[in-house]
Design an enzyme around this catalytic site. Structure first.
Site, PDB file in Angstrom:
ATOM      1  N   HIS A   1     -14.243  -6.969   7.836  1.00 12.03           N
ATOM      2  CA  HIS A   1     -14.620  -6.922   6.421  1.00 12.03           C
ATOM      3  C   HIS A   1     -13.439  -7.171   5.471  1.00 12.03           C
ATOM      4  CE1 HIS A   1     -18.595  -4.464   6.955  1.00 12.03           C
ATOM      5  NE2 HIS A   1     -18.498  -5.471   7.808  1.00 12.03           N
TER       6      HIS A   1
ATOM      7  N   THR B   1       2.475   9.358   9.583  1.00 13.75           N
ATOM      8  CA  THR B   1       1.046   9.356   9.239  1.00 13.75           C
ATOM      9  C   THR B   1       0.457   7.958   9.111  1.00 13.75           C
ATOM     10  OG1 THR B   1       1.626   9.307   6.899  1.00 13.75           O
ATOM     11  CG2 THR B   1       1.292  11.495   7.895  1.00 13.75           C
TER      12      THR B   1
ATOM     13  N   ASP C   1       9.594   3.910  11.284  1.00 12.33           N
ATOM     14  CA  ASP C   1      10.706   4.797  10.938  1.00 12.33           C
ATOM     15  C   ASP C   1      10.990   5.659  12.170  1.00 12.33           C
ATOM     16  OD1 ASP C   1       8.697   6.677  10.983  1.00 12.33           O
ATOM     17  OD2 ASP C   1       9.007   7.392   8.930  1.00 12.33           O
TER      18      ASP C   1
ATOM     19  N   CYS D   1       4.623   5.031  11.176  1.00 12.09           N
ATOM     20  CA  CYS D   1       5.429   6.159  10.713  1.00 12.09           C
ATOM     21  C   CYS D   1       4.727   7.435  11.162  1.00 12.09           C
ATOM     22  CB  CYS D   1       5.666   6.092   9.201  1.00 12.09           C
ATOM     23  SG  CYS D   1       4.197   6.178   8.172  1.00 12.09           S
TER      24      CYS D   1
ATOM     25  N   HIS E   1     -17.737 -11.418   2.486  1.00  8.44           N
ATOM     26  CA  HIS E   1     -16.457 -10.701   2.345  1.00  8.44           C
ATOM     27  C   HIS E   1     -15.350 -11.572   1.748  1.00  8.44           C
ATOM     28  CE1 HIS E   1     -18.219  -7.411   4.511  1.00  8.44           C
ATOM     29  NE2 HIS E   1     -18.550  -8.225   5.505  1.00  8.44           N
TER      30      HIS E   1
HETATM   31  C1  RB5 Z   1       8.771  11.250   7.978  1.00  7.33           C
HETATM   32  O1  RB5 Z   1       8.995  12.611   8.095  1.00  7.33           O
HETATM   33  C2  RB5 Z   1       7.392  10.982   7.390  1.00  7.33           C
HETATM   34  O2  RB5 Z   1       7.346  11.399   6.065  1.00  7.33           O
HETATM   35  C3  RB5 Z   1       7.052   9.519   7.506  1.00  7.33           C
HETATM   36  O3  RB5 Z   1       7.122   9.141   8.838  1.00  7.33           O
HETATM   37  C4  RB5 Z   1       5.663   9.096   7.062  1.00  7.33           C
HETATM   38  O4  RB5 Z   1       4.681   9.891   7.647  1.00  7.33           O
HETATM   39  C5  RB5 Z   1       5.446   8.895   5.636  1.00  7.33           C
HETATM   40  O5  RB5 Z   1       4.367   8.469   5.198  1.00  7.33           O
END
Ligand code: RB5
Length: 146
Positions: free
Chosen positions: A98, A67, A8, A65, A133
């Site tokens: 695994h 996180t 994203d 993204c 596994h």
């Molecule tokens: C975008 O602001 C953020 O929410 C997205 O990149 C991501 O981290 C969502 O899991």
């Protein structure tokens, strides 16, 4: 290897750098976007990249993204996908050995690009261990139907 790649807006900058890394290491990136830093919705990009892995159009996926969490939630809803959000090289190694993970998700707001590259290198170069596994990995799909 063919690597499906997507991000994203939060992962866009890392995606461009990771595409260069993939090319430099003799692999073939397939870019599912996004193509700008304009705000967008991660499911729109995670889903087609994960589908490409499930359909064997790509060998692995790398999706980024802020996180890595949203990308992993979406990718793990695609049948045949085992996505792992890794923040250390050890997690990447174990996700392959695994869990036979076939999609790596990364959080561009959590780890440096240098660490992301290290994680990718380990992920793409570590084999599934098989053995004890195999049943466990098969059960992921059998039990969940996903
Ligand atoms: C975008 O602001 C953020 O929410 C997205 O990149 C991501 O981290 C969502 O899991």
């Amino acid at each position: 290897m063919k690597i499906a790649i997507a991000s994203d807006h939060a992962g866009f900058d890392y995606k461009e750098k990771i595409i260069s890394l993939i090319k430099d290491t003799g692999n073939n990136p397939v870019d599912f976007g996004t193509n700008t830093i304009d705000s967008c919705d991660y499911p729109d990009y995670a889903y087609p990249a994960a589908e490409a892995v499930a359909n064997h159009i790509a060998d692995f996926g790398i999706i980024i993204c802020g996180t890595g969490i949203g990308m992993s939630i979406v990718a793990n809803k695609v049948h045949g996908v085992r996505a792992a959000n890794c923040i250390t090289p050890e997690m990447a190694r174990l996700a392959r050995q695994h869990n036979n993970a076939n999609v790596l998700t990364l959080g561009a707001r959590l780890i440096s690009i240098e660490l992301a590259k290290e994680i990718i290198t380990i992920f793409l170069n570590t084999e599934f261990e098989g053995g004890r596994h195999i049943n466990r990995v098969n059960k992921i799909h059998d039990i969940t139907g996903c």
